[in-house]
Design an enzyme around this catalytic site. Sequence first.
Site, PDB file in Angstrom:
ATOM      1  CB  SER A  66      -0.926   0.011   1.223  1.00 23.62           C
ATOM      2  OG  SER A  66      -0.199   0.145   2.427  1.00 23.62           O
ATOM      3  CB  SER A  69       0.239   0.412  -4.788  1.00 22.77           C
ATOM      4  OG  SER A  69      -0.589   0.197  -5.906  1.00 22.77           O
ATOM      5  CB  CYS A 104      -0.627   9.816   0.382  1.00 23.66           C
ATOM      6  SG  CYS A 104       0.913   9.050   0.971  1.00 23.66           S
ATOM      7  CG  ASN A 106       4.341   8.773   4.887  1.00 23.24           C
ATOM      8  OD1 ASN A 106       5.258   9.209   5.568  1.00 23.24           O
ATOM      9  ND2 ASN A 106       3.523   7.829   5.329  1.00 23.24           N
ATOM     10  CB  SER A 305      -2.516   1.305   4.881  1.00 22.09           C
ATOM     11  OG  SER A 305      -2.754   2.032   3.697  1.00 22.09           O
ATOM     12  CG  MET A 314      -0.902   4.793   6.378  1.00 27.96           C
ATOM     13  SD  MET A 314      -1.044   3.614   7.748  1.00 27.96           S
ATOM     14  CE  MET A 314      -2.762   3.876   8.204  1.00 27.96           C
TER      15      MET A 314
END
Length: 392
Positions: A66, A69, A104, A106, A305, A314
């Site tokens: 996860s 991707s 997201c 990150n 996740s 995350m």
Amino acid sequence: MTFKPQLRVPATYMRGGTSKGVFFNLSSLPEAAQVPGEARDRLLLRVIGSPDPYAKQTDGMGGATSSTSKTVILSKSEKADHDVDYLFGQVAIDKPFIDWSGNCGNLTAAVGAFAISNGLVDASRIPENGIAVVRIWQANIEKTIIAHVPMANGEVQESGDFELDGVTFPAAEVVVEFIDPADGDADMFPSGNLVDQLEVPEIGTFDVTMINAGIPTLFFRAEDLGYTGVELQEAINGDDAALARFEQIRAYGAVKMGLIEHIDEAKVRQHTPKIAFVCGAKAYTASSGKAISQQDIDLSVRALSMGKLHHAMMGTAAVAIATAAAIPGTLVNLAAGGGERNSVTFGHPSGTLKVGAEAEQVSGRWLAKKAVMSRSARVVMEGHVRVPQEQI
């Protein structure tokens, strides 16, 4: 049969925090993919290498987790007082599906660097040396994020000595501020309660803190779910029955949060909500072999996740952790020892992370002002990604 040449699409492969993804300038995408819809999704799925029944993404840029991707589309912002618009797509590995429902955190750390290097930030706002303040409009969740990007000799500085658990090599520190991270159209706590009870048929009834800050997240006590709270990936990801149980709990939690109307809808909303479990500070050994002492942390958190226990944390879930920790009475706050606090250091499978948040109660309703964390980012590769035209 005559096959057409592959498409060559300008792209940049970047690490941001503990994630990696393929970044695109919106204007560089094929015209049909410059707008949301089936053409865009088909293109990005093929770029990443999904769906892959082997779950390896061998024939694409994805890394079969996860965290790896992911796709990002950036454009010069049309929003006042913002520099760049940031759209994030979480790509399913084994299904022909991209989840556009969340952010997201990150990869947010890499957005500012990409925007500067690709001319999406006005030159007058970029110092020759020092810190460039990049104002990001997160289009998935319609929130403002501020990235503080180090500059050296007119270029983004990527190397440095900042170490981030979950990332092998040090890099330059990027401070990221998530402004007003809660859902502005609804209560940060969907039920209005800091702790609710979630009934999951044939599994049990659990105390849960449901919070929408950074990303919709369900927090449980580790012991209530039968865990110690300091598990590493192999303890859960190799247990199909446990993963199915977590997914069932997440589906019922999504309904209780009002994100979906029926549990079956959770199958096409894999990115949100997240499910996490917490415990008080305990000593453990991180996946790298690093010893984490009880004194190093305030609590431990494990989060899933896309159906798997995350190897670190995350970024958006870290925002949820920081915000929940700042509010006395949540399960996260209680695990950290309770009371008022504006920062917390938590343990995750790869090590530790310190996050901060400011929250206040106004007319009986909790509001999140901002959450702050440090990440790092760098370009791994740039050029063109190739995509077979027949398969999109």
